[in-house]
Write a protein that holds these residues in place. Structure first.
Motif, PDB file in Angstrom:
ATOM      1  N   ASP A  29      36.008   5.139  28.903  1.00 41.54           N
ATOM      2  CA  ASP A  29      36.839   5.640  29.940  1.00 41.54           C
ATOM      3  C   ASP A  29      36.859   4.557  31.067  1.00 41.54           C
ATOM      4  O   ASP A  29      37.951   4.672  31.652  1.00 41.54           O
ATOM      5  CB  ASP A  29      36.367   6.848  30.559  1.00 41.54           C
ATOM      6  N   LYS A  30      35.997   3.857  31.199  1.00 41.59           N
ATOM      7  CA  LYS A  30      36.208   2.945  32.404  1.00 41.59           C
ATOM      8  C   LYS A  30      37.173   1.817  32.081  1.00 41.59           C
ATOM      9  O   LYS A  30      37.521   1.087  32.770  1.00 41.59           O
ATOM     10  CB  LYS A  30      34.687   2.139  32.555  1.00 41.59           C
ATOM     11  N   TYR A  31      37.404   1.590  30.715  1.00 41.02           N
ATOM     12  CA  TYR A  31      38.238   0.298  30.433  1.00 41.02           C
ATOM     13  C   TYR A  31      39.639   1.036  29.907  1.00 41.02           C
ATOM     14  O   TYR A  31      40.697   0.210  29.482  1.00 41.02           O
ATOM     15  CB  TYR A  31      37.489  -0.562  29.263  1.00 41.02           C
ATOM     16  N   VAL A  32      39.713   2.162  28.992  1.00 43.19           N
ATOM     17  CA  VAL A  32      40.721   2.587  28.315  1.00 43.19           C
ATOM     18  C   VAL A  32      41.203   3.889  28.793  1.00 43.19           C
ATOM     19  O   VAL A  32      40.309   4.827  28.878  1.00 43.19           O
ATOM     20  CB  VAL A  32      40.328   2.698  26.706  1.00 43.19           C
ATOM     21  N   VAL A  33      42.390   4.330  29.226  1.00 44.05           N
ATOM     22  CA  VAL A  33      42.881   5.369  29.738  1.00 44.05           C
ATOM     23  C   VAL A  33      43.179   6.201  28.241  1.00 44.05           C
ATOM     24  O   VAL A  33      44.188   5.962  27.332  1.00 44.05           O
ATOM     25  CB  VAL A  33      44.252   5.098  30.666  1.00 44.05           C
ATOM     26  N   GLY A  34      42.884   7.640  28.394  1.00 40.42           N
ATOM     27  CA  GLY A  34      43.245   8.607  27.648  1.00 40.42           C
ATOM     28  C   GLY A  34      42.635   8.550  26.334  1.00 40.42           C
ATOM     29  O   GLY A  34      41.773   7.882  26.198  1.00 40.42           O
ATOM     30  N   GLN A  35      43.268   8.843  25.166  1.00 44.81           N
ATOM     31  CA  GLN A  35      42.873   8.572  23.727  1.00 44.81           C
ATOM     32  C   GLN A  35      41.495   9.443  23.753  1.00 44.81           C
ATOM     33  O   GLN A  35      40.792   8.628  22.807  1.00 44.81           O
ATOM     34  CB  GLN A  35      42.896   7.136  23.321  1.00 44.81           C
ATOM     35  N   GLN A  36      41.248  10.502  23.854  1.00 45.82           N
ATOM     36  CA  GLN A  36      39.792  11.033  23.797  1.00 45.82           C
ATOM     37  C   GLN A  36      39.556  11.168  22.398  1.00 45.82           C
ATOM     38  O   GLN A  36      38.530  11.257  21.913  1.00 45.82           O
ATOM     39  CB  GLN A  36      40.029  12.433  24.474  1.00 45.82           C
ATOM     40  N   ALA A  37      40.586  11.489  21.550  1.00 43.52           N
ATOM     41  CA  ALA A  37      40.200  11.756  20.086  1.00 43.52           C
ATOM     42  C   ALA A  37      39.489  10.525  19.413  1.00 43.52           C
ATOM     43  O   ALA A  37      38.460  10.627  18.841  1.00 43.52           O
ATOM     44  CB  ALA A  37      41.412  12.314  19.016  1.00 43.52           C
ATOM     45  N   ALA A  38      40.299   9.553  19.793  1.00 38.79           N
ATOM     46  CA  ALA A  38      39.863   7.999  19.086  1.00 38.79           C
ATOM     47  C   ALA A  38      38.077   7.715  19.680  1.00 38.79           C
ATOM     48  O   ALA A  38      37.214   7.291  19.053  1.00 38.79           O
ATOM     49  CB  ALA A  38      40.653   6.879  19.522  1.00 38.79           C
ATOM     50  N   LYS A  39      38.116   8.073  21.029  1.00 42.19           N
ATOM     51  CA  LYS A  39      36.834   7.516  21.826  1.00 42.19           C
ATOM     52  C   LYS A  39      35.863   8.505  21.344  1.00 42.19           C
ATOM     53  O   LYS A  39      34.747   8.093  21.034  1.00 42.19           O
ATOM     54  CB  LYS A  39      37.166   7.830  23.225  1.00 42.19           C
ATOM     55  N   ARG A  40      35.826   9.599  20.892  1.00 42.62           N
ATOM     56  CA  ARG A  40      34.954  10.676  20.426  1.00 42.62           C
ATOM     57  C   ARG A  40      34.529  10.196  19.105  1.00 42.62           C
ATOM     58  O   ARG A  40      33.358  10.205  18.704  1.00 42.62           O
ATOM     59  CB  ARG A  40      35.593  11.885  20.121  1.00 42.62           C
ATOM     60  N   ALA A  41      35.584   9.799  18.103  1.00 41.10           N
ATOM     61  CA  ALA A  41      35.232   9.365  16.761  1.00 41.10           C
ATOM     62  C   ALA A  41      34.410   8.249  17.003  1.00 41.10           C
ATOM     63  O   ALA A  41      33.328   7.987  15.948  1.00 41.10           O
ATOM     64  CB  ALA A  41      36.469   9.077  16.142  1.00 41.10           C
ATOM     65  N   VAL A  42      34.632   7.050  17.851  1.00 39.30           N
ATOM     66  CA  VAL A  42      33.792   5.746  17.771  1.00 39.30           C
ATOM     67  C   VAL A  42      32.623   6.021  18.359  1.00 39.30           C
ATOM     68  O   VAL A  42      31.357   5.432  17.928  1.00 39.30           O
ATOM     69  CB  VAL A  42      34.528   4.843  18.344  1.00 39.30           C
ATOM     70  N   ALA A  43      32.531   7.136  19.200  1.00 39.04           N
ATOM     71  CA  ALA A  43      31.226   7.331  20.008  1.00 39.04           C
ATOM     72  C   ALA A  43      30.422   7.930  18.908  1.00 39.04           C
ATOM     73  O   ALA A  43      28.918   7.815  18.938  1.00 39.04           O
ATOM     74  CB  ALA A  43      31.597   8.216  21.129  1.00 39.04           C
TER      75      ALA A  43
END
Length: 470
Positions: A29-43
């Motif tokens: 979140d410190k670098y990319v705004v929004g896109q929570q679904a994609a962040k969850r997948a890569v996390a």
């Protein structure tokens, strides 16, 4: 294009093993705004890697990474999420465009080259880490070698006065013991008083003949050099060269670093890191999707997919550093899929990307966040750049809303290029200030909404001009 982002001390302090998926998302979140679904997948993908490392070797071998396809228009953060994930994990990371590869038998890059490139990146990473470990020892060794060169030339001689009228370097008397003389020289060397002295040292010659064996598989695959195979023929010739002490010190430090680093160990660690934690980002995967029409320039699309399949599936690739297995490399594919759709990929390849996430188009609120919230946001970048000219730049909240509005409007009216539109808008807004900054007497400038409108109104009003400029 290969991308490697070294970690900062702040990021290294966060233990990767301790990061939960939720905390990984917070970091992204410190670098990319929004896109929570994609962040969850890569996390989850990254956390599963850590979980796998704690399994027994037999079971860990069976656990394959769950590759991801990111679907979304350009400029919404697909590449940035993957880059930041690799940086967070300190993993070898390679970004390649799927459209650059050609089917075996065609002229162009073969798909196995992506694994070779990833190994090269990993070797650079590991070598940099090893350099940090040996840096102090290399400097001490270089200092000793430089003193060996300087000592015979200085014992019993007074240093001449400096031409600029500054104080002369301390005189070294022949009565001093060698140890005292050496320590005095060492002190002068560290203080930079000897930097302009000329020394003569042996440097390695680089002008040796190099021959490469080229087969029908290409240099990329063979990568065999005769000078490596037959070192006794060409040897390692050296020549005398005169240079300043400061230059000689840098050269000797590099030479000592090369001696202190065990490249065989670096290679072993790098290959293991690629096999266990490598990440390949396959961009523009949608460009090779679609069935064959049987003619035209895209005739090898499905062939490229079939060539990529074994790499993603898990195979062994021959590199100059030995065989590299791709079974546990994480593949993240991305594409806009405007014309084609993921189901247009061949079924076997689809099956190797079980996780699919759709990234959303950016809203005006997202644009405002992108301008201000990330660690290296556009506003912070421009402010820092102009501060180098002594100019203090401030943006009002209304001006940022206006920039976001203009970006959204132009994206709707022309091509939607996502957050990249902010770059063109901001450049246009600050065009005059950036040009005049060195000559401006008023060193504090506030950008308000009226200023933004004045700089952009005419261009946005004229649709044809807007298409060309913004």
């Amino acid at each position: 294009m290969a991308i490697y982002l070294p970690q900062t001390a702040e990021e290294e302090s966060v233990g990767l093993d301790e990061l939960t998926p939720r905390e990984i998302v917070v970091e992204l979140d410190k670098y990319v705004v929004g896109q929570q679904a994609a962040k969850r997948a890569v996390a989850i993908a990254l956390r599963n890697r850590m979980r796998r490392q704690k399994l027994s070797p037999e079971l860990a071998e069976e656990v394959i990474p769950k590759n991801i396809i990111m679907i979304g228009p350009t400029g919404v953060g697909k590449t940035e999420i993957a880059r930041r994930l690799a940086k967070l994990a300190n993993s070898p990371f390679l970004k390649v465009e799927a459209s650059k590869f050609t089917e075996v038998g065609y002229v162009g890059r073969d798909v196995e080259s992506m694994v070779r490139d990833l190994v090269e990146i990993a070797i650079d990473m590991v070598r940099e880490e090893k350099l940090e470990d040996v840096a102090d020892k290399a400097e001490l060794n270089a200092e000793e070698r430089l003193l060996d060169l300087l000592l015979p030339a200085n014992v019993g001689f007074a240093n001449p006065p400096r031409s600029d009228g500054g104080s002369a370097i301390e005189i070294i008397h022949p009565g001093d013991s060698n140890a005292r003389t050496r320590e005095k020289l060492r002190q002068q060397l560290r203080e930079g008083k000897l930097d302009d002295r000329i020394v003569e040292l042996d440097v390695r010659e680089k002008s040796f003949p190099a021959f490469e064996i080229v087969s029908n598989q290409g240099v990329e695959e063979m990568d065999v050099n005769i000078k490596d195979m037959l070192p006794n023929i060409f040897g390692q010739r050296t020549k005398k060269r005169k240079m300043k002490v400061s230059e000689a010190f840098e050269y000797l430090v590099q030479e000592e670093e090369s001696r202190l680093i065990d490249m065989d160990q670096v290679t072993r660690i790098a290959v293991e890191r690629v096999e266990q934690s490598g990440i390949i980002f396959l961009d523009e995967i949608d460009k090779i999707a679609g069935r064959e029409s049987g003619h035209g320039p895209d005739v090898s699309r499905e062939g490229v997919q079939r060539d990529i399949l074994p790499i993603v599936e898990g195979t062994t690739v021959n590199t100059r550093y030995g065989m590299v297995r791709t079974d546990h490399i994480l593949f993240i594919a991305a594409g806009a899929f405007h014309v084609s759709k993921p189901s247009d990929l061949i079924p076997e390849l689809q099956g190797r990307f079980p996780i699919r996430v759709e990234l959303q188009s950016l809203t005006i609120a997202d644009f405002i966040k992108i301008l201000t919230e990330p660690k290296s946001s556009l506003v912070k970048q421009y402010t820092a750049l102009l501060e180098t000219e002594g100019l203090k730049l401030e943006f009002t909240s209304e001006s940022l809303e206006e920039v976001a509005n203009f970006a959204a409007r132009v994206n709707e009216g022309t091509e939607n290029i996502g957050a990249r539109r902010l770059h063109t808008i901001m450049e246009r807004v600050l065009d005059q200030i950036s040009f005049d900054a060195p000559d401006m007497k008023e060193k504090q400038v506030t950008i308000d909404a009226d200023y933004v409108r004045n700089m952009l109104a005419e261009i946005v009003k004229d649709q044809d001009l807007s298409r060309y400029i913004l």
